[in-house]
Write a protein that holds these residues in place. Structure first.
Motif, mmCIF file in Angstrom:
data_model
loop_
_atom_site.group_PDB
_atom_site.id
_atom_site.type_symbol
_atom_site.label_atom_id
_atom_site.label_comp_id
_atom_site.label_asym_id
_atom_site.label_seq_id
_atom_site.Cartn_x
_atom_site.Cartn_y
_atom_site.Cartn_z
ATOM 1 N N LYS A 67 1.767 16.733 -34.838
ATOM 2 C CA LYS A 67 2.953 16.536 -35.765
ATOM 3 C C LYS A 67 4.301 15.135 -34.747
ATOM 4 N N LEU A 68 3.920 15.279 -33.237
ATOM 5 C CA LEU A 68 4.675 13.790 -32.738
ATOM 6 C C LEU A 68 3.987 13.221 -32.718
ATOM 7 N N SER A 69 2.488 12.796 -33.210
ATOM 8 C CA SER A 69 2.050 11.656 -33.345
ATOM 9 C C SER A 69 2.570 11.025 -35.009
ATOM 10 N N ARG A 70 2.866 12.155 -35.668
ATOM 11 C CA ARG A 70 3.268 11.624 -37.489
ATOM 12 C C ARG A 70 4.999 10.590 -37.029
ATOM 13 N N VAL A 71 5.663 11.450 -35.696
ATOM 14 C CA VAL A 71 6.919 11.342 -35.513
ATOM 15 C C VAL A 71 7.048 9.979 -34.904
ATOM 16 N N LEU A 72 6.002 9.716 -34.040
ATOM 17 C CA LEU A 72 6.247 8.027 -33.133
ATOM 18 C C LEU A 72 6.254 6.974 -35.023
ATOM 19 N N TYR A 73 5.369 7.009 -35.422
ATOM 20 C CA TYR A 73 6.140 6.799 -36.839
ATOM 21 C C TYR A 73 7.119 6.243 -38.006
ATOM 22 N N LEU A 74 8.373 6.851 -37.581
ATOM 23 C CA LEU A 74 9.511 6.308 -37.417
ATOM 24 C C LEU A 74 10.031 5.068 -37.354
ATOM 25 N N ALA A 75 9.474 4.202 -36.508
ATOM 26 C CA ALA A 75 9.811 3.268 -35.976
ATOM 27 C C ALA A 75 9.410 2.121 -36.738
ATOM 28 N N PRO A 76 7.820 2.345 -36.483
ATOM 29 C CA PRO A 76 7.660 0.871 -37.845
ATOM 30 C C PRO A 76 7.758 1.562 -39.205
ATOM 31 N N LEU A 77 7.533 2.730 -39.804
ATOM 32 C CA LEU A 77 8.113 2.507 -41.049
ATOM 33 C C LEU A 77 9.241 2.506 -41.189
ATOM 34 N N THR A 78 10.235 2.549 -40.449
ATOM 35 C CA THR A 78 11.913 2.176 -40.934
ATOM 36 C C THR A 78 11.958 0.459 -41.082
ATOM 37 N N VAL A 79 11.152 -0.049 -40.157
ATOM 38 C CA VAL A 79 10.609 -1.247 -40.305
ATOM 39 C C VAL A 79 10.143 -2.439 -41.745
ATOM 40 N N VAL A 80 8.948 -1.289 -42.041
ATOM 41 C CA VAL A 80 8.441 -1.821 -43.690
ATOM 42 C C VAL A 80 9.665 -1.645 -44.467
ATOM 43 N N LEU A 81 9.799 -0.609 -44.221
ATOM 44 C CA LEU A 81 11.206 -0.065 -45.898
ATOM 45 C C LEU A 81 12.129 -1.491 -45.700
ATOM 46 N N THR A 107 17.556 -14.989 -52.331
ATOM 47 C CA THR A 107 16.759 -15.528 -51.675
ATOM 48 C C THR A 107 17.704 -15.847 -50.006
ATOM 49 N N GLY A 108 17.193 -15.796 -49.423
ATOM 50 C CA GLY A 108 18.243 -16.529 -47.840
ATOM 51 C C GLY A 108 18.730 -15.430 -46.898
ATOM 52 N N SER A 109 17.919 -14.019 -47.618
ATOM 53 C CA SER A 109 19.137 -13.081 -46.514
ATOM 54 C C SER A 109 17.807 -13.005 -45.533
ATOM 55 N N SER A 110 18.676 -12.759 -44.441
ATOM 56 C CA SER A 110 17.938 -12.262 -43.663
ATOM 57 C C SER A 110 17.399 -11.112 -42.992
ATOM 58 N N LEU A 111 15.905 -10.850 -42.348
ATOM 59 C CA LEU A 111 15.700 -9.446 -41.829
ATOM 60 C C LEU A 111 15.762 -9.052 -40.982
ATOM 61 N N TYR A 112 16.114 -7.626 -41.650
ATOM 62 C CA TYR A 112 17.317 -6.832 -40.670
ATOM 63 C C TYR A 112 16.422 -5.732 -40.259
ATOM 64 N N ILE A 113 16.474 -5.951 -38.781
ATOM 65 C CA ILE A 113 15.508 -5.174 -37.979
ATOM 66 C C ILE A 113 16.593 -4.273 -37.663
ATOM 67 N N PRO A 114 16.596 -2.891 -37.174
ATOM 68 C CA PRO A 114 17.228 -1.961 -37.212
ATOM 69 C C PRO A 114 18.077 -1.943 -35.146
ATOM 70 N N TRP A 115 18.697 -1.912 -34.883
ATOM 71 C CA TRP A 115 19.025 -2.591 -33.703
ATOM 72 C C TRP A 115 18.665 -1.038 -32.865
ATOM 73 N N PHE A 116 18.981 0.112 -33.491
ATOM 74 C CA PHE A 116 18.795 1.529 -32.514
ATOM 75 C C PHE A 116 17.114 1.930 -33.099
ATOM 76 N N VAL A 117 16.320 1.350 -33.610
ATOM 77 C CA VAL A 117 15.535 1.726 -34.017
ATOM 78 C C VAL A 117 14.883 0.900 -32.160
ATOM 79 N N VAL A 118 14.873 0.169 -32.172
ATOM 80 C CA VAL A 118 14.140 -0.747 -30.727
ATOM 81 C C VAL A 118 14.738 0.615 -29.626
ATOM 82 N N ILE A 119 15.926 0.455 -29.872
ATOM 83 C CA ILE A 119 16.009 1.733 -28.344
ATOM 84 C C ILE A 119 15.367 2.677 -28.302
#
Length: 350
Positions: free
Chosen positions: A238-252, A262-274
């Motif tokens: 289960k914890l190995s699934r939780v690890l995918y929380l960050a990459p899935l958020t970036v994909v979404l 057009t022209g919108s910049s990519l938003y990478i949530p800062w709290f996911v990096v933390i």
């Protein structure tokens, strides 16, 4: 031409401008009523769940239900709006960051390469299947994204994390959490009946539980009911699934940005990096175990506060307009994950 009078009185010039300190105090004072309300609902949900031992309903689900009930019966005066929204937006991000303390790369490595690859394959295929079927059913893309995240990763926590980039309505988020929690509860009750029927070993049953049941608490309840070995491997998978929380958020986030002008910049949530940084810190063992456990206990309350805020923002009249199609999607998504992971478990661990 009419002449203006000469004795025009001017407004008095303030002798002292408001200080930054007083402005901050007023801002916090505006948040206080809503924060007290969401905190009270979260604490009440925790106490009721603990006192009555309602194992089928988590404190998180009770908190959102209390909020929905209050909003749609008594109503929510405007005085509470700032604090409720602060709970839903800001406190939620802090709670997501602290979820990283649940994860340790060393523990996940114990599962082995085969287990990690198998779980990764079922998770990715479930997300793809859910996105495909959701588009075929004509469901709102935002709601489809929430159901995909909640089913494939970790239930309500994944739904609220995904919503940080999807930015769906409170009604869609409440609907998704309700569906995911209900189906996870069904899985928690049915799974313990399966090992004997399908001749699953403790190891294979534990990995299957962790790979396909929605919430962490539901995984623990279903797996430890069998035996200790099942419970330990279920927790790891289960914890190995939780690890995918960050990459899935970036994909979404990428999928959401693709539909923006057009022209919108990519938003990478800062709290996911933390969040990923917290996982690394926890993996290095830099924090005492007692401190980590204490923070995680507090974090349950923070999640409850944020979900209570979501319930207080939810209008049931709007949920009715979403229809029954999302229910079909959530069921199909869960069955796809359960069956595909069971087939792979039987293949590699029997």
């Amino acid at each position: 031409m009419k002449r203006l009078p000469l004795n025009i009185t001017r407004p008095p010039i303030p002798t002292q401008l408001p200080s930054a300190h007083s402005s901050r105090w007023r801002a916090w004072a505006m948040l206080l009523p809503g924060l007290l309300l969401t905190s009270g609902l979260a604490v009440g949900a925790t106490l009721i769940q603990a006192t009555w031992t309602i194992s089928l309903l988590s404190p998180l689900l009770l908190a959102i239900l209390f909020g929905i009930l209050l909003r749609n019966t008594v109503g929510l005066p405007p005085t509470f709006y700032p604090g409720v929204r602060f709970s839903l937006k800001k406190i939620l991000k802090l709670a997501i960051i602290l979820l990283g303390l649940r994860l340790s790369l060393g523990d996940i490595a114990t599962l082995g390469l085969t287990g990690f690859v198998m779980i990764s394959a079922t998770l990715v295929s479930t997300v793809a299947f859910t996105l495909w079927l959701g588009s075929r059913l004509g469901i709102s893309q935002k709601l489809v994204h929430l159901i995909a995240a909640g089913t494939s990763i970790c239930g309500a926590s994944a739904v609220v994390t995904a919503n940080s980039v999807v930015d769906s309505s409170e009604e869609e988020m409440a609907y998704a959490i309700g569906l995911i929690t209900a189906l996870g509860t069904v899985a928690m009750l049915l799974y313990p009946l399966v090992p004997e029927l399908l001749h699953l070993s403790s190891l294979s049953y534990g990995i299957w539980c962790g790979a396909s049941i929605h919430e962490v608490a539901q995984v623990i309840a279903a797996s430890f009911q069998h035996d200790l070995v099942s419970g330990e491997f279920a927790t790891l998978s289960k914890l190995s699934r939780v690890l995918y929380l960050a990459p899935l958020t970036v994909v979404l986030s990428l999928l959401t940005q693709r539909n923006q002008p057009t022209g919108s910049s990519l938003y990478i949530p800062w709290f996911v990096v933390i969040f990923l940084g917290v996982v690394v810190v926890n993996s290095l063992g830099l924090l005492p175990r007692d401190l980590t456990d204490g923070i995680l206990s507090i974090n349950k309350l923070l999640l409850g506060i944020s979900l209570a805020g979501m319930g207080l923002e939810t209008d049931l009249k709007k949920i009715r307009t979403l229809g029954i199609q999302p229910l079909y999607l959530a069921i199909a998504s869960w069955l796809f994950l359960a069956v595909s992971s069971l087939v792979l478990v039987k293949q590699f661990y029997s």
